[in-house]
Design an enzyme around this catalytic site. Sequence first.
Site, short mmCIF file in Angstrom:
data_model
loop_
_atom_site.label_atom_id
_atom_site.label_comp_id
_atom_site.label_asym_id
_atom_site.label_seq_id
_atom_site.Cartn_x
_atom_site.Cartn_y
_atom_site.Cartn_z
N ASP A 1 22.00 35.16 -12.97
CA ASP A 1 20.70 35.81 -13.07
C ASP A 1 20.61 37.01 -12.15
OD1 ASP A 1 17.68 35.31 -13.99
OD2 ASP A 1 17.67 35.87 -11.87
N CYS B 1 0.82 -1.21 0.00
CA CYS B 1 0.00 0.00 0.00
C CYS B 1 0.86 1.26 0.00
CB CYS B 1 -0.89 0.04 1.25
SG CYS B 1 -1.99 -1.36 1.45
#
Length: 459
Positions: free
Chosen positions: A426, A39
């Site tokens: 950047d 599960c």
Amino acid sequence: MTAITDQQQTRLFQQARLARDARFDGRFFTAVKTTGIYCRSICPATPPKEHNVSYFRTATQAAAAGYRPCLRCRPDSAPGSAAWLGSQSVVQRAMRLIQQGWLNDHGLGELASYLGITDRYLRQLFQKNLGTAPKHFAQYHQCLFAKQLIHQTSLAMSEVALASGFNSVRRFNDCFKKMLLVTPSDIRRRSAEAQNSDLRLKLFYRPPYNWTAMHRFLSVRVLKGLEQLSESAYGRSISLNGQQGFFTATHLPTQHAFDVRLDWSDLSQLRTVVNQIRRVLDLESDAEHIRQHLQPLLPIAFQWHEGLRLPGTWSLFEAGVRAILGQQVSVSAACQLTQQLIDELGQKAHGRTYFPEPAVLENRSLDFLRMPGSRKQTLRNLAAHLLRYPDSEPADWASIKGIGPWTIQYTQLRGMGAPDIYLDGDAGVKKALRLFPADFDAQQAAPWRSYLTFQMWQQ
């Protein structure tokens, strides 16, 4: 981060299982010895006693140990997890290619050669990191995707077989029963969920997911005709190998999922399309795992934003074009240029606009774009390169005139969802660095520097 022992990890898994903590969904799977079922950590069934439980890092390992998937929590729907692989980039890349269907049309030797290693070493890497062979991994994930289609759609079994990469229904049935220990028809009979007549799937993620930040990022970059953005949904036209379509993904925060509606006719490419949508929305990342790694490295003045994801573009070519148009201009100027490109050269069909293919740009003058001629030539150079080398990736683009490190890295970030890209050149990153001490080393943030970059943009 300090490494934890196997015993500590087992205790962590036990706590997450008992709490049904969705942040761990897909990071491990619980197998119940008494029932032979495995599960997800969030399974709603009554938790079994600890002495009846075994833990597996992957669904593939649980299946290899002889367990069959739970029909209630559906392990096929769990978010993928490669965080625990750490720096094993070759394995991650191989997993990505296999999940995209590479082995459907190529041999294992071709995959290994493409990755720059021998097929023997590739098998060793899979055995060491996943506990299974590459072909077994491929077949198992084909079956899991098929299981999801059986649960959530009304596609005929022949269509499910085709969509999940099988050439015949007989081979599909045999492989499905062997891998999942249950037949496709049995799953369909026992499925309680109403099936959809159209292509509609729920794609799950591990919380937190910062949809507000994702929406804000997309809202200033959305391209009219190509993309649609509402308060809770993102949609866009898509193309792949000559086929065209559209998807809309609606955020379902209480279910930790996106409800995806697909307009796509070529079922043989459906699995690849769904995987690309997962990448565009960055549904595979483990935000809590990333936070635990990055937050201790940040200064006190740094404001942490929970659940940031990497907003992706549909294709490498589109990401490359957007990066080139964004060189040395503002975000709004780059978006305006891209919109002009779409309006002028985008293909119009079925009331939608599609991003132009490389063949459309290769020999065009691009006079309608108000930018330097050298940058227009860079667009043509990229288009020509990809027409000649269609499997080329950004790391191979350095020889293309006009494409430098920033363009390559930005393309990897948005076109591939690469998790370890640090855009130190950047402007936004440089501004955020003012908060950091002078001796800050971004290498400490590996392998999650892409998420550090996005956190810095938020500052």
